[in-house]
Enzyme design. Sequence first.
Site: not given
Ligand code: HSE
Length: 409
Positions: A182, A200, A298
């Site tokens: 997930g 980000k 998660g």
């Molecule tokens: N897909 C993203 C990761 C989820 O793997 O960091 C959290 O932003």
Amino acid sequence: MIEIAVLGHGVVGSGVAELLLKNASGIARRAKTEINVKYILDIRDFPDCPYKDKFTKDFDVIVKDADVKVIVEVMGGVHPAYDYIMQGLRAGKSAVTSNKELVAEKGAELLKTAKENGVNFLFEASVGGGIPIIRPLHQCLAANEIDEIAGILNGTTNFILTKMIKESMPFDDALKMAQELGYAEADPTADVDGHDSCRKICILASLAFGSHVYPELVHTEGIRNITLDDVLYAGNSGCVVKLIGQAHRTGDGKIFVRVGPALVPHESQLSSVDDVFNAILVRGDSTGDVVFYGKGAGKFPTASAVVGDVIDCINARGNIDSLYWTDSGKDNVAYAKSESVVMYIRCAINRDVSAEKINDKFGGVTFLSHDGQRPGEAAFLTAKMPECEIDELAEGLSLLSKIRVLESE
Ligand code: HSE
């Protein structure tokens, strides 16, 4: 009692609903009131869900209900998330989101609308999953000028690289595991090709430097081309390969932002960040280096950040105006390739390109090796110089890999 609505019942949305039940009394103590999920919006049906009576497919029901004070958006994607949040803010409801694509694209506009309406738009979960980073940046570190942000911002790629480095696991198997756990985005190319990390670092740079950084202006590379050979050469030179997002101000007042794989020396605090963990190093002019570390993806880590923001919305007296940046147009990002870097290069060796020629061409390099090194290739580190010059010198080489080395100060 405060009523909220949750838009989306996927991994994070279901985590939010479960966490609100599981930790209800502690959450109520901190929010000074009980929090009740009145509606869950989802286009799918969940006939076996214990809260099936809360589901609606109609956002109008939510936005027109004056009892709903906070809208939690965990659907992902820009539309219709943006439209729903805009409507909610204009109706005097605060909004909380984990949606980094939305914040990276529309953050300035949504923050402005929240301010105009005396409510809040909070997005702690959009960067670093359960790691507190947004609030520390605009509150605890508010007295600092931020000199640098560098981080491992994507759990999926860090999980994949860790499996490659520690277990020699093939890329595809590691990606499949990350999806099963997930961690990955619905479309994992956003993870693997660096776009998730880009969103980000754009959010962090916008907040740290006060001006919206649009993802399309940011030089972004993913980890698709990293091979086990690169991992082994890196290991023998005292480094690990990590996907790094970086941002700082440049001398001319622009913002330097870049995402790409990097050879991270063992002395760097980021080198030991493995698996789904993220770490974000913030260098303040007063604090020096501060590192935020934790699970970056998660269900429950992300739900934890979302629910923390819901509590903040409830406790806030009006708009929290330290969480703000402006839309300053699209000429605020520096040209990334004028930055000086040390580059790791792996290329083919043949009759025309010998190790000696490479050494002469680059004005002196450090050659690397590993036990299973293939014949017919060389790997080396350049001296530090502007990346655009390295690109010019590398013309004519049959390049197999080109990865920057992260400076560890
Ligand atoms: N897909 C993203 C990761 C989820 O793997 O960091 C959290 O932003």
